[in-house]
Design an enzyme around this catalytic site. Structure first.
Site, short mmCIF file in Angstrom:
data_model
loop_
_atom_site.label_atom_id
_atom_site.label_comp_id
_atom_site.label_asym_id
_atom_site.label_seq_id
_atom_site.Cartn_x
_atom_site.Cartn_y
_atom_site.Cartn_z
N LYS A 1 9.17 -51.20 70.41
CA LYS A 1 8.41 -52.31 71.02
C LYS A 1 6.91 -52.12 70.81
CE LYS A 1 12.04 -53.28 74.37
NZ LYS A 1 12.61 -52.85 75.67
N GLY B 1 15.26 -47.94 69.26
CA GLY B 1 15.35 -48.54 70.58
C GLY B 1 14.00 -49.07 71.05
N SER B 2 13.76 -48.96 72.35
CA SER B 2 12.57 -49.58 72.94
C SER B 2 11.27 -49.00 72.43
CB SER B 2 12.63 -49.45 74.45
OG SER B 2 13.82 -50.04 74.93
N THR B 3 11.30 -47.80 71.85
CA THR B 3 10.03 -47.25 71.35
C THR B 3 9.47 -48.15 70.25
OG1 THR B 3 11.15 -45.85 69.72
CG2 THR B 3 10.69 -44.86 71.86
#
Lengths: 484, 495
Positions: free
Chosen positions: A220, A216-218
C-alpha cells in the site's frame, strides 16, 4: 645400403618431430582447455591448496581456512556462526562447489583474480606462501544477530539497508544451514548435503533474495506513492471517496477489510494507512490503473533482478490485470510478488527522501593488507519526489505511533513502518505471511530501513499479523543498527 | 655391396669428425673420456631431480640420497669401465643417454610411490625398479664382455627365429588378468612376470638381419617392373607374408596392437634397407593397413582403443562406453595442466591418471611436472639415441651389422613413437612401455641389451683396422678408426 639408412633416419626424425608437434599442441595451444576441463579435478584441489581469503563482517573474519593436510585437499573451509551468516557467505565445499559470495568472489578469495597478479608475483619472489584476498562485507554483526535471533525457529527472512548508501546491514534467512557440515569430502559431508538438499523447509534457499512473497498490505506504500506522485491526492489528510462496502469492479465480490469493525468508509489516506484499509487502497489502485502502479513499482525496483553482487530474484508487479485484479494487485495480493530485499528498498527509498540507492553487500575487496577495490555508492533511481517521500514518511510514522505498527516504537527514535498480512495459497488457504516494512532515524543522523517477513508465525491464521510477529523483529534490528 | 656405398660413405660429416678426432684426442681415437664426462651429467641430473622431489614433497633431501647416488654411480661407472675395456671405440653418447633416461624414470617412479594412497593399489615400485636397473646394467656389461663381435649373432639366425616365435606365442597360453585391459603380453609366475615381447624385439631383429643379409640380392634383383614399381617374385614374397601373418596373429590372439605394429614396421624398414626397393614400403603399408582394418573391425578390444582415441573424454560422460578408460583423457588433462614449464617435480597431480601411471602413462607425469619443456627434452634424448644408433648403422662395415643397427634403432624409434603417440593422443593407444622411463623389468633389461649391442656394433665399426693397416702406413689406424671406413665395407660384404 647407406642411402636407405639415411632415409630411415629421416623417417625416425619425422616420428620424433611428430611427437614434439603433438605435445606443443596439447601443452601449448590447448593447455588451458585441458587444464580447465570440468573433469579436471586439479581445479578443485588447487582451490584448497593454500589458505583461502576471508569474508569480513564488522572487522572480524566469519570464515576460516583450516589446515587439514588431507590427501587431496590441504585446506578446508569453515565458518564462524555459519547458520547466521550462510545467506551472506554461501558455502565453499570440496565436493559441492560453492555459492553466493564464496562463489562470486572466488577470484579474490582464492587469489586467482587478475588484479591480484602483482601481489602474487611479489609473494612468489619474496618466498611468502600463496594466500587468497579478503572480501569485506557491509553487514553489521549486531543487526544480523538481532534478525537471526528474532526469527529464531520461525521460517522467514529479514533485510536491513542503510537508506543513505544502500549498504546492506543485515541479510537473514531462516531456517538456515551450517555450510561447515559439508565443506569436506567425507561420507558425513555427503550425508549432511543430502539431508539439507532434500529438506522440505529448503534451508539452503536464501529467502531474503530468492523467494518472492505476496507483499500484502506493505505494498500500500507503493499505491499511496503513486497516488501522491500522480496528484490523485495531495496530502495524507485528503479524504478518500470510499464506500463502506467496496465491490471489486466488474464483479459482485466485495473486498473485505482485515477486521469488519474497522472504520474505513470515506477515510483519509492517513487513517486508511493507520488501519490498513483494503477497501480504500483497493479502490485507489483500481482508479489509478495498473500502468501507473506498475511504473511507480518499477521505480522502486520491481520487475528487475538486482545483484548485490549475489543475484536477487526480480520482484513482480503484473501488467494487463483486469480492474478487479488491479485492485487486488494494489494491496499486494493477486499477482504482486516481492522479495524481502525489494520491500526493504521501498522503505529505504522513502526514508532517503525518495532517492533509491543501489543495495550492495561488498564494501571492499583486497589482498592481505591491500585494498584493491572499494564500492562506490550509486543511485538506482529517484523513486518518488522528496515531497512525496515526506508525505509517505508522515503516513508510516503515524502507523507506528497510532496504527497497526505500534510494536515497532523505539523511544527517542523516529520510526516509520507498515504492516502486512499476506494471504496466499489456493483460495487463500495457506497460513498468511506476516510482513513488517520500516525505517528508523536516530538523532545522530543514522538511518536504517528494514523488511521482515515471517512465513509461519503461528499455526492459527487468526494469530498471524505483521504487527505482532514481524514488527518486533524489525524493531530489534533497527535498535541494533542505531545502537539504541 | 655396390660402388654406391663406397661413394656415399665419404660424406662431409664423417670427414669432419675424423679431423676432430685426430686433433683433440691425439693418438687415442676413442671417445671414452667424453663418455665419462657425459655420464657425469647423466648421473647429476637425476640426482638433482631426486633431491628436488624430496624437497618439494617432504621439505628435506631424500634419506637414501647418498646411498642411491653412490649405487647408481657405481653401476654407471662399472658399465663405463666395461666399455673402456671391451668396446673402447664404441659410441660415447649411447651409455650416458640410456643412464639419464633410466635415472629420470627411477625418480618419477619414486615420486609416484610417494603419492601413497592417492594412487590405487600403490606400492613402492622404485626399489624394484632400482633392482631391475641393476640387472639391466649387468645385462649391458654382460653383452659388452661376452659378445666378442656382433657378427657372431649371424650364426644364430634361424635359432633366433624359433626363440622369437616361442617368446611371442608364449603369453597367449598364460591367463591374462582383469587389470591388463585385455592385452595378453605377459608371462606370469606368481608375482613375477615378464614381457617376452621386449626381448622378442631384439631377437627378431637378429633374425631379420641374418635372413635379409642372405636373401637381399634375390629380393632386390629378381623382380619385375610393373606400373613403375619393382614387384618381387611370388616365392620371394614368402617371408614377408609369414611376418605379416605373424603380426596379425599377435593382434588377434594377444590383442597387442603395439607389438604387432612394431614388428611389422620393423620388418618393412629392414627389408627396405636391405633391398633398397621402395616397392617394399608400398607393399608393407598396404598389407599393414589392410590387416589393421580387418582386425580392427572384428576385434572389440581394438575398436575400443580407436574409439577412446577419437573421443578421449567419452569415458567421463554420463554413459561411458563399455570397457572405456579415463586414462587418455586424464593424461591429456595432466599435460594441459603442466603447460609450458610444468608444476615442478613432486608438485603435480598426475596420480589422477591412476592405472598404469608409473608404466605406460609415465609420460603424463613428466609432462605435468616438467611441462612441455621437459617433454621436448625427453623426446630430444630419445631422438639422440635413435640417431646415434642409425649413425652406427651408417658407420658399420658389414651388412649384417648395418641391418642389425638399423633394425634395433628403428625398433626403438617405433616403440617411442607408438607409446608416446598413444599416450598424448596422437595415435590410438597400444600397450607398450616407454623405453627406460617406465616401470617394468623386462623392458629395462631388454633395452639395456639393445644399447649394448648397438655399442658393440659401433665399437667394431670405429675400431682401427689393425691387421692390414698397421704395417704400411702409420696414419692408417686413426683414419680408419674414426670414420665409417667406406673401403672396409666392401670387405665386410665379401666376408
Amino acid at each position: 645400403m647407406n642411402k636407405p639408412i639415411r632415409r630411415v633416419s629421416i623417417f625416425c626424425l619425422v616420428l620424433i618431430l611428430a611427437l614434439m608437434l603433438r605435445v606443443n599442441w596439447v601443452q601449448g595451444v590447448q593447455a588451458s582447455t585441458w587444464a580447465n576441463n570440468p573433469h579436471n579435478d586439479r581445479t578443485k584441489y588447487d582451490k584448497y591448496a593454500y589458505p583461502r581469503g576471508n569474508i569480513i563482517v564488522g572487522g572480524q573474519a566469519v570464515t576460516k581456512s583450516d589446515f587439514v593436510n588431507g590427501l587431496r585437499y590441504k585446506y578446508k573451509r569453515s565458518w564462524v556462526d555459519g547458520p547466521m551468516y550462510a545467506p551472506v557467505t554461501g558455502y565453499s565445499s570440496q565436493t559441492y562447489d560453492a555459492s553466493q559470495l564464496e562463489k562470486l568472489e572466488d577470484g579474490i578469495l582464492s587469489g586467482t583474480d587478475s588484479r591480484l597478479f602483482f601481489r602474487n608475483t611479489l609473494d612468489m619472489l619474496t618466498g611468502k606462501p600463496k594466500q587468497g584476498g579478503d572480501v569485506v562485507t557491509t553487514i553489521d554483526p549486531k543487526v544480523q544477530k538481532a534478525g537471526f535471533e528474532g526469527l529464531g525457529n520461525k521460517k522467514g527472512a529479514a533485510v536491513a539497508i542503510d537508506p543513505k548508501t544502500g549498504a546492506i546491514l543485515g541479510l537473514v534467512s531462516t531456517p538456515s544451514y551450517d555450510p561447515g557440515t559439508f565443506a569436506g569430502g567425507t561420507k558425513d559431508d555427503e550425508k549432511a548435503w543430502t539431508a539439507l538438499d532434500s529438506d522440505p523447509n529448503k534451508p539452503m534457499l536464501n529467502r531474503a533474495l530468492r523467494e518472492t512473497y505476496p507483499p500484502g498490505s506493505t505494498f500500500k506504500l507503493v499505491t499511496a506513492a503513486t497516488a501522491f506522485e500522480t496528484g490523485k491526492y495531495q496530502s495524507p489528510s485528503d479524504v478518500t471517496d470510499t464506500p463502506d462496502q467496496y465491490i471489486l469492479p466488474g464483479t459482485s465480490t466485495p473486498l473485505i477489510n482485515a477486521s469488519p469493525t474497522e472504520d474505513c468508509g470515506n477515510a483519509t489516506v492517513q487513517h486508511a494507512m493507520d488501519l490498513s484499509c483494503n477497501t480504500v487502497f483497493g479502490k485507489m489502485g483500481a482508479e489509478l490503473g495498473g500502468d501507473k502502479l506498475r511504473a511507480q513499482a518499477e521505480k522502486f525496483g520491481f520487475n528487475k533482478e538486482v545483484t548485490i553482487p549475489i543475484r536477487a530474484d526480480a520482484s513482480h508487479f503484473p501488467s494487463g490485470s483486469k480492474p478487479d485484479g488491479t485492485a487486488m494487485d494494489a494491496i499486494g495480493q493477486h499477482d504482486t510478488r516481492a522479495t524481502p530485499l525489494q520491500m526493504a528498498m521501498v522503505a529505504a527509498a522513502i526514508a532517503n527522501n525518495g532517492s533509491l540507492m543501489e543495495p550492495y553487500l561488498v564494501a571492499q575487496e583486497g589482498s592481505a593488507g591491500n585494498v584493491i577495490s572499494t564500492h562506490t555508492e550509486h543511485q538506482l533511481s529517484q523513486a518518488v519526489s522528496p515531497a512525496t517521500a515526506q508525505k509517505l514518511q508522515q503516513l508510516m510514522e503515524s502507523v507506528v505511533q497510532h496504527g497497526t505498527g505500534t510494536n515497532a516504537k523505539i523511544p527517542g527514535v523516529t520510526v516509520g513502518g507498515k504492516t502486512g498480512t499476506a494471504q496466499h495459497g489456493q483460495d487463500n488457504s495457506g497460513l498468511p505471511f506476516a510482513w513488517f516494512v520500516s525505517y528508523a532515524k536516530g538523532q545522530d543522523g543514522k538511518q536504517v530501513a528494514v523488511a521482515v517477513v515471517v512465513e509461519d508465525g503461528s499455526s492459527e491464521a487468526q494469530q498471524i499479523s505483521g504487527g505482532s510477529l514481524a514488527a518486533p523483529i524489525a524493531k530489534a534490528m533497527m535498535q541494533a543498527a542505531l545502537g539504541k | 655391396m655396390s660402388t654406391f656405398d663406397v661413394s656415399s660413405g665419404r660424406t662431409p660429416t664423417t670427414g669432419r669428425r675424423r679431423a676432430v678426432g685426430r686433433s683433440s684426442a691425439g693418438d687415442a681415437p676413442n671417445r671414452r673420456n667424453t663418455e665419462l664426462l657425459m655420464l657425469g651429467f647423466a648421473l647429476v641430473i637425476p640426482m638433482l631431480a631426486y633431491a628436488n622431489v624430496g624437497l618439494a614433497m617432504d621439505g628435506s633431501l631424500p634419506a637414501g640420497m647418498l646411498k642411491v647416488g653412490l649405487g647408481m654411480s657405481a653401476l654407471a661407472v662399472g658399465a663405463h669401465l666395461a666399455v673402456r675395456r671391451f668396446a673402447p671405440y664404441a659410441d660415447p653418447l649411447l651409455l650416458p643417454l640410456a643412464t639419464l633416461l633410466n635415472g629420470l624414470g627411477l625418480v618419477m617412479i619414486w615420486r609416484l610411490d610417494k603419492a601413497g594412497k592417492l594412487l590405487i593399489k600403490n606400492f613402492a615400485a622404485a626399489p624394484n625398479q632400482l633392482m631391475w636397473s641393476g640387472l639391466g646394467v649387468a645385462m649391458f656389461i654382460g653383452v659388452v664382455i661376452l659378445l666378442k663381435d656382433h657378427r657372431i649373432l649371424q650364426r644364430y639366425t634361424y635359432i633366433s627365429m624359433v626363440v622369437a616365435l616361442v617368446l611371442l606365442a608364449a603369453p597367449a597360453f598364460f591367463p591374462s588378468r582383469a587389470e591388463d585391459f585385455g592385452a595378453k603380453i605377459w608371462i606370469r609366475f606368481g608375482s613375477f612376470s615378464i614381457q617376452p615381447g621386449e626381448f622378442a624385439k631384439i631377437i627378431l631383429t637378429v633374425f631379420f638381419a641374418g635372413f635379409l643379409m642372405v636373401k637381399k640380392d634375390a629380393l632386390a634383383l629378381a623382380s619385375r617392373k610393373f606400373m613403375g614399381l619393382y614387384l618381387p617374385r611370388g616365392r620371394d614374397l614368402g617371408p614377408i607374408v609369414v611376418v605379416w601373418l605373424l603380426s596379425i596373429l599377435i593382434l588377434v590372439f594377444e590383442t597387442d596392437l603395439g607389438s604387432s605394429f612394431l614388428f611389422f614396421g620393423l620388418f618393412v624398414v629392414m627389408l627396405y634397407v636391405a633391398t633398397e626397393r621402395t616397392s617394399w614400403i608400398v607393399f608393407g603399408l598396404t598389407m599393414s593397413l589392410g590387416g589393421a582394418a580387418v582386425v580392427a573391425s572384428a576385434e572389440p578390444h581394438v575398436k575400443t582403443r580407436i574409439n577412446a582415441w577419437l573421443d578421449p573424454m567419452a569415458a567421463f560422460g554420463p554413459k561411458p562406453p563399455s570397457q572405456s578408460s579415463e586414462q587418455i583423457g586424464q593424461t591429456l588433462m595432466s599435460l594441459g595442466s603442466g603447460g609450458t614449464v610444468g608444476t615442478g617435480l613432486g608438485q603435480g597431480r598426475s596420480w589422477l591418471i591412476q592405472f598404469a601411471a608409473k608404466s605406460d602413462f609415465i609420460l603424463g607425469s613428466f609432462g605435468e611436472e616438467l611441462g612441455l619443456t621437459g617433454l621436448m627434452a625427453l623426446f630430444m634424448i630419445y631422438g639422440l639415441v635413435v640417431q646415434r644408433g642409425l649413425r652406427t648403422a651408417l658407420a658399420a662395415r658389414d651388412p649384417f651389422g648395418k641391418l642389425l643397427a638399423v633394425g634395433l634403432s628403428s625398433a626403438f624409434a617405433l616403440q617411442v613413437f607408438v607409446v608416446a603417440g598413444g599416450v598424448t593422443g596422437l595415435i590410438p593407444l597400444t600397450g607398450m612401455t616407454m623405453p627406460f622411463l617406465a616401470q617394468g623389468g623386462s623392458s629395462l633389461v631388454a633395452n639395456w641389451a639393445l644399447i649394448a649391442i648397438l655399442m658393440k656394433i659401433s665399437d667394431t665399426a670405429r675400431r682401427p683396422a689393425v691387421e692390414p693397416a698397421a704395417i704400411p702406413e702409420p696414419a692408417g689406424p686413426e683414419r680408419l678408426g674414426a670414420g665409417p671406413g667406406a673401403p672396409d665395407e666392401s670387405r665386410g660384404a665379401t666376408s
